[in-house]
Design a protein around this motif. Structure first.
Motif, PDB file in Angstrom:
ATOM      1  N   PHE A   1       0.841  -1.200   0.000  1.00 51.76           N
ATOM      2  CA  PHE A   1       0.000   0.000   0.000  1.00 51.76           C
ATOM      3  C   PHE A   1       0.873   1.246   0.000  1.00 51.76           C
ATOM      4  CE2 PHE A   1      -2.524   3.392   1.768  1.00 51.76           C
ATOM      5  CZ  PHE A   1      -3.820   3.173   1.317  1.00 51.76           C
ATOM      6  N   ARG A   2       1.945   1.215   0.761  1.00 51.03           N
ATOM      7  CA  ARG A   2       2.819   2.393   0.885  1.00 51.03           C
ATOM      8  C   ARG A   2       3.480   2.779  -0.430  1.00 51.03           C
ATOM      9  NH1 ARG A   2       5.537  -1.938   3.152  1.00 51.03           N
ATOM     10  NH2 ARG A   2       7.484  -2.510   2.066  1.00 51.03           N
ATOM     11  N   ASP A   3       3.557   1.821  -1.384  1.00 52.22           N
ATOM     12  CA  ASP A   3       4.224   2.066  -2.662  1.00 52.22           C
ATOM     13  C   ASP A   3       3.248   2.360  -3.798  1.00 52.22           C
ATOM     14  OD1 ASP A   3       6.548   1.481  -1.314  1.00 52.22           O
ATOM     15  OD2 ASP A   3       6.800  -0.520  -2.179  1.00 52.22           O
ATOM     16  N   CYS A   4       1.956   2.243  -3.539  1.00 52.22           N
ATOM     17  CA  CYS A   4       0.966   2.378  -4.615  1.00 52.22           C
ATOM     18  C   CYS A   4       0.870   3.823  -5.090  1.00 52.22           C
ATOM     19  CB  CYS A   4      -0.404   1.888  -4.147  1.00 52.22           C
ATOM     20  SG  CYS A   4      -0.500   0.091  -3.924  1.00 52.22           S
ATOM     21  N   GLY A   5       0.740   3.976  -6.412  1.00 52.94           N
ATOM     22  CA  GLY A   5       0.619   5.303  -7.000  1.00 52.94           C
ATOM     23  C   GLY A   5      -0.787   5.645  -7.430  1.00 52.94           C
ATOM     24  N   TYR A   6      -1.745   4.764  -7.099  1.00 52.10           N
ATOM     25  CA  TYR A   6      -3.132   4.958  -7.531  1.00 52.10           C
ATOM     26  C   TYR A   6      -4.012   4.137  -6.605  1.00 52.10           C
ATOM     27  CZ  TYR A   6      -6.830   5.499 -11.184  1.00 52.10           C
ATOM     28  OH  TYR A   6      -7.967   5.823 -11.899  1.00 52.10           O
ATOM     29  N   LEU A   7      -5.132   4.708  -6.212  1.00 48.82           N
ATOM     30  CA  LEU A   7      -5.990   4.036  -5.237  1.00 48.82           C
ATOM     31  C   LEU A   7      -6.511   2.698  -5.770  1.00 48.82           C
ATOM     32  CD1 LEU A   7      -7.085   4.275  -2.415  1.00 48.82           C
ATOM     33  CD2 LEU A   7      -8.934   5.726  -3.272  1.00 48.82           C
ATOM     34  N   ILE A   8      -6.678   2.590  -7.091  1.00 49.24           N
ATOM     35  CA  ILE A   8      -7.145   1.322  -7.665  1.00 49.24           C
ATOM     36  C   ILE A   8      -6.123   0.223  -7.402  1.00 49.24           C
ATOM     37  CG2 ILE A   8      -8.044   0.162  -9.719  1.00 49.24           C
ATOM     38  CD1 ILE A   8      -9.607   2.669  -8.823  1.00 49.24           C
ATOM     39  N   GLU A   9      -4.842   0.538  -7.491  1.00 47.72           N
ATOM     40  CA  GLU A   9      -3.809  -0.459  -7.191  1.00 47.72           C
ATOM     41  C   GLU A   9      -3.977  -1.002  -5.776  1.00 47.72           C
ATOM     42  OE1 GLU A   9       0.303   0.443  -9.516  1.00 47.72           O
ATOM     43  OE2 GLU A   9      -0.136   1.773  -7.841  1.00 47.72           O
ATOM     44  N   ALA A  10      -4.263  -0.107  -4.842  1.00 44.17           N
ATOM     45  CA  ALA A  10      -4.344  -0.493  -3.432  1.00 44.17           C
ATOM     46  C   ALA A  10      -5.551  -1.370  -3.136  1.00 44.17           C
ATOM     47  CB  ALA A  10      -4.370   0.753  -2.551  1.00 44.17           C
ATOM     48  N   MET A  11      -6.618  -1.268  -3.942  1.00 50.10           N
ATOM     49  CA  MET A  11      -7.825  -2.051  -3.686  1.00 50.10           C
ATOM     50  C   MET A  11      -8.005  -3.181  -4.678  1.00 50.10           C
ATOM     51  SD  MET A  11     -10.284  -1.333  -6.272  1.00 50.10           S
ATOM     52  CE  MET A  11     -11.891  -1.338  -5.542  1.00 50.10           C
ATOM     53  N   ASP A  12      -7.095  -3.312  -5.624  1.00 52.68           N
ATOM     54  CA  ASP A  12      -7.197  -4.337  -6.665  1.00 52.68           C
ATOM     55  C   ASP A  12      -6.759  -5.684  -6.095  1.00 52.68           C
ATOM     56  OD1 ASP A  12      -7.125  -5.903  -8.918  1.00 52.68           O
ATOM     57  OD2 ASP A  12      -5.819  -4.567 -10.073  1.00 52.68           O
ATOM     58  N   SER A  13      -7.661  -6.650  -6.060  1.00 52.66           N
ATOM     59  CA  SER A  13      -7.312  -7.952  -5.481  1.00 52.66           C
ATOM     60  C   SER A  13      -6.233  -8.669  -6.277  1.00 52.66           C
ATOM     61  CB  SER A  13      -8.555  -8.839  -5.383  1.00 52.66           C
ATOM     62  OG  SER A  13      -9.118  -9.078  -6.657  1.00 52.66           O
ATOM     63  N   ASN A  14      -6.020  -8.275  -7.528  1.00 56.01           N
ATOM     64  CA  ASN A  14      -4.910  -8.854  -8.295  1.00 56.01           C
ATOM     65  C   ASN A  14      -3.570  -8.389  -7.741  1.00 56.01           C
ATOM     66  OD1 ASN A  14      -6.550 -10.209 -10.403  1.00 56.01           O
ATOM     67  ND2 ASN A  14      -7.177  -8.114 -10.825  1.00 56.01           N
ATOM     68  N   ASN A  15      -3.600  -7.346  -6.935  1.00 49.84           N
ATOM     69  CA  ASN A  15      -2.422  -6.898  -6.196  1.00 49.84           C
ATOM     70  C   ASN A  15      -2.433  -7.530  -4.804  1.00 49.84           C
ATOM     71  OD1 ASN A  15      -0.164  -5.525  -5.257  1.00 49.84           O
ATOM     72  ND2 ASN A  15      -1.309  -3.674  -4.751  1.00 49.84           N
ATOM     73  N   GLY A  16      -2.831  -8.782  -4.722  1.00 51.76           N
ATOM     74  CA  GLY A  16      -2.891  -9.411  -3.414  1.00 51.76           C
ATOM     75  C   GLY A  16      -2.868 -10.922  -3.474  1.00 51.76           C
ATOM     76  N   LEU A  17      -2.545 -11.515  -2.340  1.00 54.21           N
ATOM     77  CA  LEU A  17      -2.623 -12.959  -2.119  1.00 54.21           C
ATOM     78  C   LEU A  17      -3.213 -13.159  -0.727  1.00 54.21           C
ATOM     79  CD1 LEU A  17       0.941 -14.033  -3.337  1.00 54.21           C
ATOM     80  CD2 LEU A  17      -1.205 -14.391  -4.577  1.00 54.21           C
ATOM     81  N   LEU A  18      -3.984 -14.208  -0.547  1.00 53.22           N
ATOM     82  CA  LEU A  18      -4.495 -14.537   0.783  1.00 53.22           C
ATOM     83  C   LEU A  18      -3.500 -15.489   1.435  1.00 53.22           C
ATOM     84  CD1 LEU A  18      -6.891 -14.019   2.685  1.00 53.22           C
ATOM     85  CD2 LEU A  18      -7.895 -16.149   1.850  1.00 53.22           C
ATOM     86  N   LEU A  19      -2.924 -15.049   2.554  1.00 51.68           N
ATOM     87  CA  LEU A  19      -1.845 -15.803   3.200  1.00 51.68           C
ATOM     88  C   LEU A  19      -2.096 -15.923   4.699  1.00 51.68           C
ATOM     89  CD1 LEU A  19       1.150 -14.013   1.428  1.00 51.68           C
ATOM     90  CD2 LEU A  19       0.282 -16.294   0.889  1.00 51.68           C
ATOM     91  N   CYS A  20      -1.618 -17.004   5.284  1.00 52.14           N
ATOM     92  CA  CYS A  20      -1.623 -17.108   6.742  1.00 52.14           C
ATOM     93  C   CYS A  20      -0.601 -16.119   7.291  1.00 52.14           C
ATOM     94  CB  CYS A  20      -1.295 -18.539   7.177  1.00 52.14           C
ATOM     95  SG  CYS A  20       0.413 -19.026   6.833  1.00 52.14           S
ATOM     96  N   ARG A  21      -0.621 -15.894   8.583  1.00 54.90           N
ATOM     97  CA  ARG A  21       0.247 -14.878   9.173  1.00 54.90           C
ATOM     98  C   ARG A  21       1.733 -15.177   8.938  1.00 54.90           C
ATOM     99  NH1 ARG A  21      -2.487 -11.331  12.447  1.00 54.90           N
ATOM    100  NH2 ARG A  21      -4.656 -11.898  12.893  1.00 54.90           N
ATOM    101  N   ASN A  22       2.117 -16.444   9.014  1.00 50.45           N
ATOM    102  CA  ASN A  22       3.523 -16.797   8.807  1.00 50.45           C
ATOM    103  C   ASN A  22       3.967 -16.513   7.379  1.00 50.45           C
ATOM    104  OD1 ASN A  22       3.828 -17.653  11.446  1.00 50.45           O
ATOM    105  ND2 ASN A  22       3.374 -19.800  10.973  1.00 50.45           N
ATOM    106  N   HIS A  23       3.182 -16.959   6.411  1.00 48.46           N
ATOM    107  CA  HIS A  23       3.574 -16.768   5.016  1.00 48.46           C
ATOM    108  C   HIS A  23       3.396 -15.321   4.578  1.00 48.46           C
ATOM    109  CE1 HIS A  23       3.025 -21.324   4.617  1.00 48.46           C
ATOM    110  NE2 HIS A  23       4.308 -21.056   4.561  1.00 48.46           N
TER     111      HIS A  23
END
Length: 335
Positions: free
Chosen positions: A250-272
């Motif tokens: 989030f700190r590196d995003c240059g556009y709010l869509i990047e920050a909310m785009d699920s393609n900019n994400g993975l669902l991970l457990c706390r360790n991973h």
């Protein structure tokens, strides 16, 4: 059923979708959330509603919960008779291959909800929307470009089109006077970036991250939906142990869509999530895990495998762009 009622039901589904409910137990929980007399449903009516949502491709029932589709979620949040409502209904309709193929071929033809009802009954929004909401704003020729854009993204396997996400962000934030940062930070090369900036021209992300809470909830819901409420590496499925992890932080995003785009994400457990966030692991363009040298002799401890590959269904072009950023700016920093 009135549209306003239907939207309220969708809000309830959204509230309880992570409550580890089964099809047999969801009715009682659903009813417990109803506090308006005109919203009450018999079990038969509820089962009809549930079957409709499942059959139309907009509700996925899992062993440990269920997921409402993102287009239908946005429809529930949209204002009455708005452009966002119309676009979200359209994207909801094309979740099924039958309707997607039809609209891809016939989008330039005059359309009406009555025609769609007759053509596709009962697999799309029939008894729930069509009979009593024939006047819903649905198709406008001037939005043809956006409808085609939605079709294009749906064909690419995106759970929610960039078009719909951008309009949703616009509706939430275009009238808010927020302070933004990162306004000159490069944005990943979205295929329709020019169109996205025409809809929501504000670059950067809010200085106060709490101001984007609605989109962060959407981001998390999207990832829970896509990865079926389980860590995509170890399959841990306890909701409180799962993190909606940004690929490009989030700190590196240059556009709010990047920050909310699920393609900019993975669902991970706390360790991973920690390992990924700190750059100890990443993924290549084929979804194959990359493990840094520091962890090579500790792979078993952290449940890491050199031959681990993310399912190809998750490796759309947008996620590949974000993973490329991660490899070059997060992972490589510690090598």
């Amino acid at each position: 059923m009135k549209k306003s009622q239907f939207k309220k039901y969708l809000h309830i589904f959204d509230k309880i979708e992570s409550d580890l409910l089964t099809r047999d137990t969801v009715y009682e929980t659903f009813i417990s959330y109803i506090n308006e007399k005109d919203l009450m449903l018999t079990k038969k009516e509820f089962n009809h509603l549930l079957s409709f949502l499942v059959d139309s491709g907009n509700l996925n029932i899992l062993e440990n919960g269920f997921d409402l589709s993102q287009p239908l979620y946005i429809f529930a949040k949209s204002s009455h008779d708005s452009k966002l409502e119309a676009l979200s209904i359209f994207e909801t309709l094309i979740q099924r291959n039958e309707t997607l193929s039809y609209f891809k071929t016939n989008l330039n033809q005059p359309l009406s909800l009555r025609f769609i009802e007759e053509e596709f009954r009962p697999i799309v929004l029939d008894t729930l929307l069509m009979k009593k909401i024939d006047n819903i704003r649905f198709f406008e020729p001037k939005w043809l470009h956006e409808y085609n854009w939605i079709i294009e993204d749906t064909e690419k396997g995106l759970n929610c089109s960039d078009c719909l996400k951008t309009h949703y962000t616009h509706d939430l934030y275009s009238h808010q006077k927020l302070q933004y940062r990162n306004e000159k930070v490069p944005i990943v090369n979205y295929r329709h970036l020019k169109d996205m900036l025409n809809i929501f021209p504000q670059k950067g992300v809010p200085i106060d991250r709490d101001c984007s809470k609605d989109l962060q909830v959407f981001f998390k819901d999207c990832l829970f939906n896509e990865f079926h409420h389980a860590c995509c590496i170890c399959q841990a499925a306890l909701p409180h142990m799962l993190i909606a992890s940004h690929i490009k932080p989030f700190r590196d995003c240059g556009y709010l869509i990047e920050a909310m785009d699920s393609n900019n994400g993975l669902l991970l457990c706390r360790n991973h999530d920690y390992l990924f966030d700190q750059g100890y692991i990443s993924f290549d363009d084929h979804g194959k895990m990359i493990i840094c040298d520091e962890l090579q002799d500790k792979k078993e401890i952290y449940q890491l495998k050199d031959n681990f590959i993310l399912d190809k269904i998750h490796m759309n072009e947008s996620r590949k762009m974000f993973l490329d950023y991660h490899r070059h700016h997060i992972y490589k920093l510690i090598r």
